[in-house]
Enzyme design. Sequence first.
Site, PDB file in Angstrom:
ATOM      1  N   LYS A   1       1.052  -1.512  -0.092  1.00  9.53           N
ATOM      2  CA  LYS A   1       0.070  -0.075  -0.148  1.00  9.53           C
ATOM      3  C   LYS A   1       0.536   1.271   0.260  1.00  9.53           C
ATOM      4  O   LYS A   1       0.427   2.564   0.482  1.00  9.53           O
ATOM      5  CB  LYS A   1      -1.235   0.400   1.139  1.00  9.53           C
TER       6      LYS A   1
ATOM      7  N   LYS B   1     -14.355  -2.412   3.068  1.00  9.26           N
ATOM      8  CA  LYS B   1     -13.118  -2.960   2.482  1.00  9.26           C
ATOM      9  C   LYS B   1     -12.318  -2.204   2.913  1.00  9.26           C
ATOM     10  O   LYS B   1     -12.469  -1.146   3.418  1.00  9.26           O
ATOM     11  CB  LYS B   1     -13.655  -2.862   0.939  1.00  9.26           C
ATOM     12  N   ASP B   2     -11.319  -2.775   1.907  1.00 14.26           N
ATOM     13  CA  ASP B   2      -9.869  -0.879   2.961  1.00 14.26           C
ATOM     14  C   ASP B   2     -10.170  -0.018   2.740  1.00 14.26           C
ATOM     15  O   ASP B   2     -10.576   0.350   1.364  1.00 14.26           O
ATOM     16  CB  ASP B   2      -9.028  -2.340   2.137  1.00 14.26           C
ATOM     17  N   ARG B   3      -9.659   0.785   3.253  1.00 14.38           N
ATOM     18  CA  ARG B   3      -9.567   2.358   3.242  1.00 14.38           C
ATOM     19  C   ARG B   3      -8.456   2.644   2.512  1.00 14.38           C
ATOM     20  O   ARG B   3      -9.004   3.349   0.999  1.00 14.38           O
ATOM     21  CB  ARG B   3      -9.299   2.747   4.432  1.00 14.38           C
TER      22      ARG B   3
END
Length: 348
Positions: free
Chosen positions: A22, A96-98
């Site tokens: 990320k 869900k992932d930010r």
Amino acid sequence: MSRWRLDWPWPDGDAAGTGVLKSCPEDFRVTELLETGGPVLELDPEALPGQLSVPGEGEHLLIYLEKTGDNTPWVASELGKLAGCGNRGVGYCGLKDRHAVTRQWFSVQRPGLEGGDADFLQGVQQSHGQWRVLAVVRRGRKLRTGEHQANRFDVRLRELTGDPRLITARLENLHQRGCPNYFGLQRFGHEGGNLDRAIAMTGQARRKRRGSRGAPDREGLYFSAARSWLFNEVLAERVAQGNWDEMLEGEPAPEPTGPLWGDGGTRATGLQEGLERAVVARHPEVARVFANTRMAPDRRPLRLLPADLDWSFPEAGDGRWLDLSFSLAPGQYATTLLSSVIAIGPFN
């Protein structure tokens, strides 16, 4: 430093290398896969039509939304405001992932407003610059947690270290055998803070939440963290014993599973029950959390087996990368899969 163990063992030992995850949202893409029950209307987010006929029937408008940098409950809350239906009128299948580019379905309750769907979708996209409306369909019921079939991940790890041959061997083994299905660290909060909060509520009866969907159920989150941590502890013991992907006497499911602790503890019997209760007995403080929660015991598979796993090692000007793509069932963690092969950074 956390008083909780938040690093559990892997069957293959230490990681085969390191990588940074990320670095930017585009390095972590999540696509939710949902059977909508009929054809959907795909849209060009760069040119949404002024008029449209949405397929399907029912008071719930399902919107396939791409978002960047926003968490799911906040998006649901914003959609509820735009639609005037509030948080209770908005549904989704899972969080869900930010820090990612994610595509997922939301249901928005709009009874009798089919003629205004085009204007509403225009407003949705214009209200937030990082949102893109990709498809729509109508149906008669709200989306529920876990209703989707899978999540598709496209991930890039940067600043990769380690021998590509060893990493490839690990990935091939992962493809064939899978890896332990640990809950991801995000479940437990910073340094296990959600576990501390669960223990602070020990002795309190689990209240049935009547609040809105958009506002997180913090009490439920903390109890869930506690049972997830106990699951990870039992799974770690199975890994240490070398039987994490084997059926034991007393297994209550058709595949190897571990306990999601609740009132009464575990549904396992015999040898497996003894093992699970022995592990949980090492953590009486956490076990006491479930004395009055009214949470029924449940099971979770011990093995995470990705579908359609693929990978490559593209060379880049700023170092070697590892690109991976795979699909996981609802409730499984991409970070768990990645950590079974690579130690995940940033490292600072």
